[in-house]
Design an enzyme around this catalytic site. Sequence first.
Site, PDB file in Angstrom:
ATOM      1  N   LYS A  69       0.794  -1.231   0.000  1.00 43.03           N
ATOM      2  CA  LYS A  69       0.000   0.000   0.000  1.00 43.03           C
ATOM      3  C   LYS A  69       0.832   1.291   0.000  1.00 43.03           C
ATOM      4  O   LYS A  69       0.396   2.339   0.468  1.00 43.03           O
ATOM      5  CB  LYS A  69      -1.002   0.039   1.181  1.00 43.03           C
ATOM      6  N   SER A  70       2.038   1.206  -0.555  1.00 45.07           N
ATOM      7  CA  SER A  70       2.952   2.347  -0.539  1.00 45.07           C
ATOM      8  C   SER A  70       3.107   3.032  -1.890  1.00 45.07           C
ATOM      9  O   SER A  70       3.923   3.952  -2.032  1.00 45.07           O
ATOM     10  CB  SER A  70       4.328   1.888  -0.043  1.00 45.07           C
ATOM     11  N   THR A  99       3.012   0.901  -4.976  1.00 44.83           N
ATOM     12  CA  THR A  99       3.578  -0.137  -5.851  1.00 44.83           C
ATOM     13  C   THR A  99       3.008  -0.071  -7.264  1.00 44.83           C
ATOM     14  O   THR A  99       3.751  -0.109  -8.255  1.00 44.83           O
ATOM     15  CB  THR A  99       3.234  -1.533  -5.275  1.00 44.83           C
ATOM     16  N   PHE A 122       4.112 -10.399  -9.808  1.00 42.36           N
ATOM     17  CA  PHE A 122       4.289 -10.279  -8.359  1.00 42.36           C
ATOM     18  C   PHE A 122       5.029 -11.537  -7.894  1.00 42.36           C
ATOM     19  O   PHE A 122       4.451 -12.622  -7.829  1.00 42.36           O
ATOM     20  CB  PHE A 122       2.877 -10.171  -7.759  1.00 42.36           C
ATOM     21  N   HIS A 142       6.958  -7.475  -2.216  1.00 41.29           N
ATOM     22  CA  HIS A 142       6.787  -6.741  -0.953  1.00 41.29           C
ATOM     23  C   HIS A 142       7.689  -7.332   0.126  1.00 41.29           C
ATOM     24  O   HIS A 142       7.533  -6.998   1.307  1.00 41.29           O
ATOM     25  CB  HIS A 142       5.344  -6.863  -0.447  1.00 41.29           C
ATOM     26  N   ARG A 145       6.131   5.119   2.088  1.00 42.36           N
ATOM     27  CA  ARG A 145       4.984   6.030   2.266  1.00 42.36           C
ATOM     28  C   ARG A 145       4.755   6.273   3.750  1.00 42.36           C
ATOM     29  O   ARG A 145       5.044   5.384   4.575  1.00 42.36           O
ATOM     30  CB  ARG A 145       3.739   5.372   1.637  1.00 42.36           C
ATOM     31  N   SER A 185      -4.748   2.726   4.287  1.00 43.23           N
ATOM     32  CA  SER A 185      -4.926   2.067   2.995  1.00 43.23           C
ATOM     33  C   SER A 185      -4.978   0.543   3.169  1.00 43.23           C
ATOM     34  O   SER A 185      -5.804  -0.147   2.558  1.00 43.23           O
ATOM     35  CB  SER A 185      -3.773   2.463   2.062  1.00 43.23           C
ATOM     36  N   TYR A 242       6.397   8.220  -1.591  1.00 40.98           N
ATOM     37  CA  TYR A 242       5.066   8.467  -2.155  1.00 40.98           C
ATOM     38  C   TYR A 242       4.719   9.962  -2.085  1.00 40.98           C
ATOM     39  O   TYR A 242       4.187  10.530  -3.038  1.00 40.98           O
ATOM     40  CB  TYR A 242       4.048   7.626  -1.373  1.00 40.98           C
ATOM     41  N   ARG A 296      -8.350   3.885  -4.195  1.00 40.22           N
ATOM     42  CA  ARG A 296      -9.277   4.404  -3.195  1.00 40.22           C
ATOM     43  C   ARG A 296      -9.271   5.933  -3.185  1.00 40.22           C
ATOM     44  O   ARG A 296     -10.199   6.562  -3.690  1.00 40.22           O
ATOM     45  CB  ARG A 296      -8.874   3.818  -1.821  1.00 40.22           C
TER      46      ARG A 296
HETATM   47  S1  PPS Z   1      -0.448  -3.070  -3.215  1.00 41.85           S
HETATM   48  O1  PPS Z   1      -1.710  -3.857  -3.107  1.00 41.85           O
HETATM   49  O2  PPS Z   1       0.352  -3.210  -1.991  1.00 41.85           O
HETATM   50  O3  PPS Z   1       0.328  -3.375  -4.412  1.00 41.85           O
HETATM   51  O4  PPS Z   1      -0.953  -1.560  -3.268  1.00 41.85           O
HETATM   52  P1  PPS Z   1      -0.094  -0.292  -3.742  1.00 41.85           P
HETATM   53  O5  PPS Z   1      -0.227  -0.147  -5.200  1.00 41.85           O
HETATM   54  O6  PPS Z   1       1.260  -0.313  -3.143  1.00 41.85           O
HETATM   55  O7  PPS Z   1      -0.853   0.892  -3.007  1.00 41.85           O
HETATM   56  C1  PPS Z   1      -2.185   1.250  -3.284  1.00 41.85           C
HETATM   57  C2  PPS Z   1      -2.320   2.703  -2.856  1.00 41.85           C
HETATM   58  O8  PPS Z   1      -1.680   3.534  -3.841  1.00 41.85           O
HETATM   59  C3  PPS Z   1      -2.635   4.450  -4.367  1.00 41.85           C
HETATM   60  N1  PPS Z   1      -2.328   4.758  -5.768  1.00 41.85           N
HETATM   61  C4  PPS Z   1      -2.011   5.990  -6.207  1.00 41.85           C
HETATM   62  N2  PPS Z   1      -1.858   7.149  -5.560  1.00 41.85           N
HETATM   63  C5  PPS Z   1      -1.547   8.254  -6.291  1.00 41.85           C
HETATM   64  N3  PPS Z   1      -1.394   8.225  -7.626  1.00 41.85           N
HETATM   65  C6  PPS Z   1      -1.526   7.073  -8.328  1.00 41.85           C
HETATM   66  N4  PPS Z   1      -1.376   7.081  -9.642  1.00 41.85           N
HETATM   67  C7  PPS Z   1      -1.849   5.887  -7.608  1.00 41.85           C
HETATM   68  N5  PPS Z   1      -2.063   4.603  -7.964  1.00 41.85           N
HETATM   69  C8  PPS Z   1      -2.357   3.934  -6.821  1.00 41.85           C
HETATM   70  C9  PPS Z   1      -3.965   3.726  -4.190  1.00 41.85           C
HETATM   71  O9  PPS Z   1      -5.042   4.588  -4.313  1.00 41.85           O
HETATM   72  C10 PPS Z   1      -3.766   3.158  -2.782  1.00 41.85           C
HETATM   73  O10 PPS Z   1      -3.776   4.165  -1.777  1.00 41.85           O
HETATM   74  P2  PPS Z   1      -5.098   4.652  -0.983  1.00 41.85           P
HETATM   75  O11 PPS Z   1      -4.585   5.557   0.092  1.00 41.85           O
HETATM   76  O12 PPS Z   1      -5.754   3.421  -0.428  1.00 41.85           O
HETATM   77  O13 PPS Z   1      -5.954   5.365  -1.970  1.00 41.85           O
END
Ligand code: PPS
Length: 291
Positions: A46-47, A49, A79, A106, A128, A136, A191, A255
Site C-alpha cells: 500500500k505504498s 507499488t 508479483f 513486498h 509512504r 490504505s 510516495y 481508493r
Molecule cells: S499493493 O496492493 O500493496 O500493491 O498496493 P499499492 O499499489 O502499493 O498501493 C495502493 C495505494 O496507492 C494508491 N495509488 C495511487 N496514488 C496516487 N497516484 C496514483 N497514480 C496511484 N495509484 C495507486 C492507491 O489509491 C492506494 O492508496 P489509498 O490511500 O488506499 O488510496
Amino acid sequence: MMEHLYRQDLMHIHGIPLYWSFVDNWPQVESFQAMPGDLLITTYPKSGTTWISEIVDMIYKDGDTEKCKQDAIFNRVPFLEMSCPGFPSGTDQLAAVPSPRIVKTHVPVQLLPASFLDQDCKMIYVARNPKDVAVSFYHFYLMAKMHPDPGTWDEFLQKFMAGNVAYGSWYDHVKGWWEKAKTHRILFLFYEDMKEDPEREIKKVIQFLEKDLKQEVVNNILHHTSFQEMKKNPTTNYEMMPAWAMDHGVSPFMRKGMSGDWKNYFTVEQNKIFDAHYKEQMQGSTFRCLI
Ligand code: PPS
C-alpha cells in the site's frame, strides 16, 4: 466457490506473517533466478507499488500508452511471491517473461531471493507515510478477503503497529531496505514526493534506468499515471481481478490516492500513541519520512 480461501489466518515464513498460499510456494521464491537485466520494484504493501509499476512500464515502453493497455498491470509486472489457487504463481509468470523483466515484491530485505543481489539488479523502493499505509491497508483487508478479518479500525491499527499484518513490521521493512540502499543499486523514493512533484520523481526514475525520453513523452507518462487516469484504467485499477479476490464495492483498490488521508481516521489519542511508538521504533535509524 473460492470461499474456502477467505479470511484465513496468516502463516509465518522466517518469522514474517504472510498468506498461507504464499508460504506454501516459498521454495520457488527462495530459489528464484534473477537475471542481470531484471528491475525489482520493492515496497511495503500500500505504498504506491502499482503507481511506480505503471510509471516504470511506461518508461520501458517509451511512453506508448496503447502497449501498456494491452494487459493488466499484474501481468506486465508479475508479483514474485504471489501464489493463490486459480492463478498462475508469480514465479511461473516470470519464467515466461523475456528479459528485461520488471518484478514486483513486498518482501522485507532479509527475505529477498539471493539471486537479485548476486546479479546486482537495479531496484526501486517506494516508502509512504506509515499512517496513510495503515489506513490504505485497513481498506485493502476489507476488500481483499485473502486477508484475515481486520477487526475495527482501532484493532487493525494496533496490529499494524505490532507488525501483526501481512509482511510484518512496516518499521523493520523500511529500515532494512534503507540500509540496503546504502550499498546497492536501489533508488529510494517516497510516495509523498511523488504526489508533490510527479514530474521530478519520474525524471529521477528515467535517469536511474538510463533512458533518454523527450519532454513530450514525459508529459504523456505524467498524464497516464495520474491517480484519475489510473483509477479509470481497467489495466491499472485491479478491476480485471476476479470479484471473489477483490471486492471493489467494499472499497476500490484505487481508493483516494492522496497523502494525509490518515487525518480522517486517526483519533487524537491514536495519533499520540502512534507518534511515540514511531519514535521508539525508528530510534537509531537515519530514515526520515513524513508522518
Ligand atoms: S499493493 O496492493 O500493496 O500493491 O498496493 P499499492 O499499489 O502499493 O498501493 C495502493 C495505494 O496507492 C494508491 N495509488 C495511487 N496514488 C496516487 N497516484 C496514483 N497514480 C496511484 N495509484 C495507486 C492507491 O489509491 C492506494 O492508496 P489509498 O490511500 O488506499 O488510496
